[in-house]
Structures are given as C-alpha cells and as structure tokens.
Design an enzyme around this catalytic site. Structure first.
Site, PDB file in Angstrom:
ATOM      1  N   LEU A  24     -12.518  13.555 -14.145  1.00  0.00           N
ATOM      2  CA  LEU A  24     -12.166  13.059 -13.199  1.00  0.00           C
ATOM      3  C   LEU A  24     -12.095  11.872 -12.002  1.00  0.00           C
ATOM      4  CD1 LEU A  24      -9.225  13.181 -10.503  1.00  0.00           C
ATOM      5  CD2 LEU A  24     -10.598  13.907  -9.161  1.00  0.00           C
ATOM      6  N   ASP A  80      -3.040  10.119   6.283  1.00  0.00           N
ATOM      7  CA  ASP A  80      -2.649   9.163   7.901  1.00  0.00           C
ATOM      8  C   ASP A  80      -2.431  10.388   8.548  1.00  0.00           C
ATOM      9  OD1 ASP A  80      -2.454   7.571   9.288  1.00  0.00           O
ATOM     10  OD2 ASP A  80      -0.556   7.287   8.898  1.00  0.00           O
ATOM     11  N   HIS A 102     -11.685  12.806  11.650  1.00  0.00           N
ATOM     12  CA  HIS A 102     -11.823  12.081   9.943  1.00  0.00           C
ATOM     13  C   HIS A 102     -13.062  13.123   9.187  1.00  0.00           C
ATOM     14  CE1 HIS A 102      -9.989   8.080  11.520  1.00  0.00           C
ATOM     15  NE2 HIS A 102     -11.232   7.721  12.137  1.00  0.00           N
TER      16      HIS A 102
HETATM   17  C1  FPP Z   1      -6.206   7.153   9.400  1.00  0.00           C
HETATM   18  O1  FPP Z   1      -5.429   8.206  10.191  1.00  0.00           O
HETATM   19  C2  FPP Z   1      -7.176   6.805   8.750  1.00  0.00           C
HETATM   20  C3  FPP Z   1      -7.771   7.034   8.204  1.00  0.00           C
HETATM   21  C4  FPP Z   1      -8.468   4.914   8.978  1.00  0.00           C
HETATM   22  C5  FPP Z   1      -9.894   6.842   7.751  1.00  0.00           C
HETATM   23  C6  FPP Z   1      -9.626   8.160   6.386  1.00  0.00           C
HETATM   24  C7  FPP Z   1     -10.989   8.528   6.633  1.00  0.00           C
HETATM   25  C8  FPP Z   1     -11.379  10.226   6.205  1.00  0.00           C
HETATM   26  C9  FPP Z   1     -10.449  10.555   5.246  1.00  0.00           C
HETATM   27  C10 FPP Z   1     -12.724  10.530   5.773  1.00  0.00           C
HETATM   28  C11 FPP Z   1     -13.577  10.296   5.294  1.00  0.00           C
HETATM   29  C12 FPP Z   1     -13.486   9.992   3.383  1.00  0.00           C
HETATM   30  C13 FPP Z   1     -14.018   9.723   3.240  1.00  0.00           C
HETATM   31  C14 FPP Z   1     -13.234   8.963   1.710  1.00  0.00           C
HETATM   32  C15 FPP Z   1     -15.618   9.356   3.346  1.00  0.00           C
HETATM   33  P1  FPP Z   1      -5.674   7.765  11.451  1.00  0.00           P
HETATM   34  O2  FPP Z   1      -6.692   7.472  12.083  1.00  0.00           O
HETATM   35  O3  FPP Z   1      -4.853   5.892  11.573  1.00  0.00           O
HETATM   36  O4  FPP Z   1      -4.767   8.444  12.040  1.00  0.00           O
HETATM   37  P2  FPP Z   1      -3.404   8.713  13.156  1.00  0.00           P
HETATM   38  O5  FPP Z   1      -2.200   7.389  12.643  1.00  0.00           O
HETATM   39  O6  FPP Z   1      -3.012   9.923  13.358  1.00  0.00           O
HETATM   40  O7  FPP Z   1      -4.363   7.514  14.374  1.00  0.00           O
END
Ligand code: FPP
Length: 249
Positions: free
Chosen positions: A135, A24, A41
């Site tokens: 893994l 997150d 992201h």
């Molecule tokens: C949460 O941060 C993150 C996500 C919903 C997406 C996770 C995706 C990645 C880490 C990118 C790539 C991963 C793969 C496996 C290809 P948020 O957007 O909720 O952040 P915020 O709480 O600060 O708004």
C-alpha cells in the site's frame, strides 16, 4: 505513468485502487465529550491506523489522507502546534510499523513552512519506506489542490514550456506516480472538496458520511466501498456503451 480519466477510460475494479479521504470532524468529536479539540485529533490518529490496516487487507493500493490544508494555518496557533507535534510523534512511532507492513509512506504538499525536525523526519520516513511495494499511504500536509496545480505549472514554465498539455501537467502533480482516486470519502457531514485534489478528483466517485473522523472504522470504510460498487462509472459514455458487468442501471 497512469492514464488520465479525461483522456482514457480507467479500468473499473471491485475494490477502489486509490481512495482519498478528508478526515473531518475531530473537533466536534471532542466537543461532544467536553474535551479540548486536540483530543479529537489524537483520537483521529487511531482512526488513521484502523483505516490504513483495513485498506491494506482489502487490497486498496493507494490511500491518500488530507491531514493539514494550506488553509489550516489559519487555526489557533496552539492547535497548529499540536498538530505539527502530532505529525512528528506519529512519524516517530509509526514508521517502523508501516515499514514492516511493506507500506510506502509519502507526504504531499509544501514543506517550506514545517520545522526542520518535521521536514527531516518526513524525508527519513519516505527514504526508509521507499523500496516497499505494498500500500502507498500518502499524507497531504500543507497541501492544497490549487497549490499543486500552480506548482506544476510553475515548474513547467521554469523548464521553458510554452503550451501545456494534460499529460505534462499530470506528470508534475504531487501524485504523478499514482492513478487518480476512484473513491473520495469525506467524514464529518460537510459536502465539499475543500481544496483537496482538485485536478485528480475529476472522475472520482464522491462519498460523504455524517460520521465524525474519530468514529470512522473498518465497517464505515466497507460501507463506503459498497456505495462505490453500486455506482455506474461512465466516464462520459452512456450506460448502453458500458460492458454488461459494469452497468448499474
Ligand atoms: C479535521 O477535523 C481534521 C484535521 C484538520 C486534522 C487531521 C489530523 C488527524 C486525523 C490526526 C493525525 C493524522 C496524521 C496523519 C498524523 P476538524 O478539526 O476540522 O474537526 P471539526 O470540523 O469538527 O472542527
């Protein structure tokens, strides 16, 4: 099949065998830099790479990352599209590297709402890495803990089950081939499970950090594992019942 934490007492090791992570804070990481959320992201993918490498080197056997929840479809359409595209690109560019590192890739969740291209790439990546015995990297995408449990129950009903036991249910979960997570990590400062592995986290050690996911690195992972090592994992027993080596208090 792996034992259930409520029916057997799992072996406690120095390095968690299975780590599950809610990644997150990507959006906030970007906002702090006056960048669009999607830049967070993109940077988050670098943190995924570093975490996978560190887990492999530290001897973690299973790493499960929450990339997209059943509730994340509620995000703005352009962000959802960007994330789907990022998954496709990541599969395109990373699978050979995973394969040459003997990593097995699995994707947990429903694939019904994915584009044909994404669903095909997922299948191809799983097939390619299926024989690897290093893994196991699982990406939870269009995944929800409630979906997982309901899906298992519905499969059992379809097979004619009338009374369901823990073992029967566990065998139908999307993680049936893995031990339950020893350590759960959530970055980004929130302290909640957000419909991640609801059943499987029954006895996991929970670790929360204020670090935003793009800033999570090997050192942060080692800190989480140090915290894990300091925990007394009793699985319902008293401290006095534990072998001396596992007592922390
Ligand atoms: C949460 O941060 C993150 C996500 C919903 C997406 C996770 C995706 C990645 C880490 C990118 C790539 C991963 C793969 C496996 C290809 P948020 O957007 O909720 O952040 P915020 O709480 O600060 O708004």
């Amino acid at each position: 099949m792996f034992g259930s934490s409520t029916r057997d007492v799992p072996e406690v090791r120095n390095v968690p065998r299975h780590i599950a992570v809610i990644m997150d804070g990507n959006g906030r990481w970007a906002k702090k830099r006056f960048l669009p959320r999607v830049a967070g992201h993109k940077k988050g993918l670098d943190a995924v790479r570093e975490t996978v490498t560190a887990c492999k080197e530290l001897g973690v056997e299973y790493l499960t990352l929450f990339a997209f929840s059943t509730e994340n479809w509620r995000r703005p359409q352009d962000e959802v599209s960007f994330l789907m595209d990022l998954f496709i690109r990541a599969l395109e560019h990373e699978v050979n590297k995973l394969h040459s590192n003997n990593i097995r890739l699995k994707v947990l969740g429903s694939r019904e709402r994915f584009s044909a291209e994404l669903a095909e790439r997922i299948q191809a990546a799983e097939d390619k890495t299926a024989g690897n015995d290093g893994l196991v990297l699982s990406i939870a995408a269009d995944y929800g803990g409630r979906w997982d449990v309901l899906n298992a129950v519905n499969e059992l009903i379809a097979d004619g089950a009338s009374a369901i036991t823990e073992d029967m249910l566990a065998q139908r979960l999307s993680t049936s081939w893995a031990p339950e997570p020893d350590l759960f990590i959530r970055t980004g400062g929130e302290q909640r499970i957000s419909n991640f592995l609801l059943w499987q986290l029954a006895y996991s050690e929970l670790y929360f950090t204020d670090l935003l996911w793009p800033d999570f690195d090997r050192q942060a992972l080692e800190q989480a594992i140090d915290s894990y090592r300091s925990r007394e994992r009793r699985f319902g027993r008293t401290s006095e019942q534990l072998p001396e080596a596992l007592r922390r208090n």
